[in-house]
Design a protein around this motif. Structure first.
Motif, short mmCIF file in Angstrom:
data_model
loop_
_atom_site.label_atom_id
_atom_site.label_comp_id
_atom_site.label_asym_id
_atom_site.label_seq_id
_atom_site.Cartn_x
_atom_site.Cartn_y
_atom_site.Cartn_z
N ARG A 1 0.79 9.33 -5.63
CA ARG A 1 1.02 10.70 -5.18
C ARG A 1 1.91 11.42 -6.21
N LEU A 2 2.96 10.71 -6.65
CA LEU A 2 3.86 11.32 -7.64
C LEU A 2 3.14 11.55 -8.97
N ALA A 3 2.29 10.59 -9.36
CA ALA A 3 1.55 10.72 -10.62
C ALA A 3 0.60 11.91 -10.55
N GLN B 1 0.83 -1.21 0.00
CA GLN B 1 0.00 0.00 0.00
C GLN B 1 0.86 1.26 0.00
N ALA B 2 1.98 1.22 0.74
CA ALA B 2 2.87 2.39 0.78
C ALA B 2 3.42 2.67 -0.61
N CYS B 3 3.85 1.63 -1.34
CA CYS B 3 4.37 1.82 -2.70
C CYS B 3 3.30 2.38 -3.63
N LEU C 1 5.23 7.49 -15.23
CA LEU C 1 6.25 8.24 -14.48
C LEU C 1 7.62 7.92 -15.04
N GLU C 2 8.49 8.91 -15.04
CA GLU C 2 9.84 8.67 -15.54
C GLU C 2 10.92 9.00 -14.53
N VAL D 1 10.75 5.35 -3.49
CA VAL D 1 9.47 4.65 -3.35
C VAL D 1 9.69 3.15 -3.12
N ALA D 2 10.61 2.58 -3.90
CA ALA D 2 10.90 1.15 -3.73
C ALA D 2 11.36 0.85 -2.30
#
Lengths: 396, 396
Positions: free
Chosen positions: B89-91, B81-83, B144-145, B151-152
């Motif tokens: 969030r980034l997207a 869930q965190a990932c 995402l790039e 995140v990992a």
């Protein structure tokens, strides 16, 4: 002088082994045997484990000689010679003052015989008892009465701790000549009457790295050992002395286990790494932790020296149950009748919930036998002349 | 917007495992997975060891779902869930600026399927590859790039290192929010073409303490771990980076062995102690040291993670001989034909003086098999749609 005319003099002493609860590992001076940290040990009772040594001097002896367990050995060994030289130096110094009726010519050659009442192959460090006994017997022979842990240290570092009974600190010392690196009794063997010791003798594989070589490599290569000596041990030593003074088994046992583990951690941090613990040691450690977890407090504590044998501390009322746990976990392969030796052990039935929580698949024959003992006194003079290990001819 | 109307989107990636040569053990923040020290690893080639993950999003999915190696698993796992949350969030942040043709509704439910091409039971830490692959597939799905090692890391600490190929540092970072605790490539997999890796898969006994619980206990109880993190690792990290830059196998191998040993030392210093090395691991270590001593320099270097399997580094020209040494020391009990897997290994005859100096009594079946691999690249996009692990219906 009268004293110089005595033809043959002989003295016999016994001395104990000791097991460290704050470990010694690493010398700051390899010649004087000065440690990088102080250590603390429990002297074990000589009824179960002892060395006996007879020292004799005679004007008729033509050379120094040494017998270990009935076999002649090299009396020229530097550590034996260091002990001999130091005892003679002290004797000479003492006599400088004047006449001594018991005095014996310091120029006489010497015969020494030494025996252990336990198998040396069992990996129960015999050098501590051996050198403590050698120094004690020589001191008696030359009529010395001073504290001689500094001399015993020259034979084997941990031998200095075997010069006292009960609970003993070997203080690191500061002086370069080692004169303040000596043993001090923290408490006598009568201080904690309920304390018991179980030695779990593990079936050995091949001999690991010897301690002298091992600790030197550790000093040279382990960054963690340096930190342990400088930071961790001074703190732990003070804590351990307090636990002993308070007879606090919980504190004593927890710290003994942590310190044993940390010593073996520094061996692993050595390069190349040194392993003294085997899979069997590891099983015993896990068993002790399951047993304590089941009881909700520290009933048993392990410590391991430079070998796979476990030394377990417990209070008297826990011995029978834990021995049964060990017997069920490591059933004897052959000598079932001699599996428990030393002090008597009562029988105990294991409650089913303990069995379920603590026991796992038994491993046959992994523990050879259990020796039950307790803290004991320091070196003893043997008064009975029939107990001498050398005859009137000075031979075994 | 056009983007929000796409009904089903799917992306598949593969990701590698990595093996640390300066070890990570201990979190300073368990929620954000921030380590107490920096670490450094070698990314292994995906031809031998990889995870493949397909992530799909669809307006028709009614709930998030996850399949691991074909079996449905708990998608609600806090780390998954965190990932997921961080990628979304980034997207969201990225789209804030304007239109994105590839955009996909962030409210869609998601299906994820993941598979390893190696047995998870082998104790080859699959979580690093697993979370690196999850994050890579999700990133592709959402277009995402950016660099996503941060995140990992939220999935599994060492997963951040699997986001790059070759030689990778995970820098500890200083900020409390973890934004500077990320992976950096020290050198690509092409930097040291002669470097080879042999994974010696050891017959397992029971599962040891898991790393998450284990390292937390270590942080709480090991005084040596604290010293390692604060004093020893910063020095070693700089040295290791230099050895890699110089392609200095002697320096690289020596330091890798020392650091592996020190990590296991801190496990032993943990209370209760943690043992990941077994008697078999110990035999492999001794074998490597005898082998290097015979050759007079470092031909092979071992490193062990939280398990008994050995990972051996060697240069290509030493592989055949050392594999033969392992085969002779631990002869396969059954699957003799599959004893060596992965990259081809030539045959080698052992000179008699090597046999005499290095080999000891063989231990049958102690090593299950040897996997021969080498450094490899980071996560890869799988372009071929037939390789998706989910069908057009979004199910495996």
């Amino acid at each position: 002088a009268m004293a110089a005319e005595r033809a043959l003099a002989m003295a016999t002493c016994t001395a104990p082994v000791n097991i460290a609860v704050i470990k010694y590992w690493g010398k700051r001076d390899t010649d004087l045997i000065l440690p990088i940290n102080s250590s603390l040990s429990v002297t074990l009772h000589q009824d179960q484990l002892k060395t006996t040594t007879t020292a004799a001097a005679s004007r008729d002896f033509t050379e120094d000689r040494l017998w270990l367990n009935g076999k002649e050995a090299d009396v020229g060994h530097p550590r034996v010679q260091a002990c001999l030289r130091e005892v003679r130096r002290l004797a000479r110094k003492r006599r400088g003052g004047g006449e001594d009726a018991a005095a014996l010519s310091l120029s006489y050659k010497i015969h020494i015989a030494s025996e252990n009442n336990f198998p040396t192959a069992a990996g129960l460090a015999s050098s501590a008892a051996g050198y403590a006994c050698l120094v004690s017997a020589l001191a008696r022979l030359y009529g010395l009465e001073e504290e001689l842990s500094e001399v015993a240290r020259r034979g084997s570092g941990s031998a200095c701790r075997s010069m006292f009974g009960g609970f003993v600190q070997w203080q690191r010392g500061e002086r370069p000549d080692g004169s303040d690196s000596l043993a001090l009794q923290v408490a006598p063997e009568t201080h904690w009457p309920e304390l018991r010791v179980l030695v779990l003798v593990v079936s050995g594989e091949k001999k690991p790295v010897g301690s002298t070589a091992g600790m030197q490599t550790s000093v040279e290569t382990s960054p963690l050992l340096k930190h342990r000596a400088e930071v961790v041990v001074p703190e732990r030593l003070a804590q351990m002395m307090q636990h002993i003074r308070d007879r606090d088994f919980e504190g004593f046992g927890q710290l003994a286990m942590r310190d044993s583990n940390q010593f073996h951690a520094t061996c692993l941090d050595t390069f190349p790494p040194i392993f003294y613990l085997t899979d069997v040691s590891r099983r015993i450690i896990a068993l002790a932790h399951r047993y304590n977890a089941h009881h909700g407090h520290t009933k048993v504590a392990y410590t391991f020296d430079a070998g796979p044998n476990a030394v377990i501390f417990a209070l008297a009322d826990a011995v029978a149950e834990f021995v049964e746990v060990v017997r069920r976990s490591f059933p004897p392969a052959t000598n079932g009748d001699q599996f428990v030796r030393g002090l008597p052990v009562g029988s105990a039935a294991l409650p089913p919930e303990l069995e379920a929580a603590v026991l796992t698949e038994p491993v046959l024959g992994a523990v050879q036998y259990i020796l039950h003992t307790k803290p004991g006194p320091g070196p003893q003079l043997v008064d009975d002349p029939s107990q001498h290990l050398l005859g009137p001819d000075g031979l075994p």
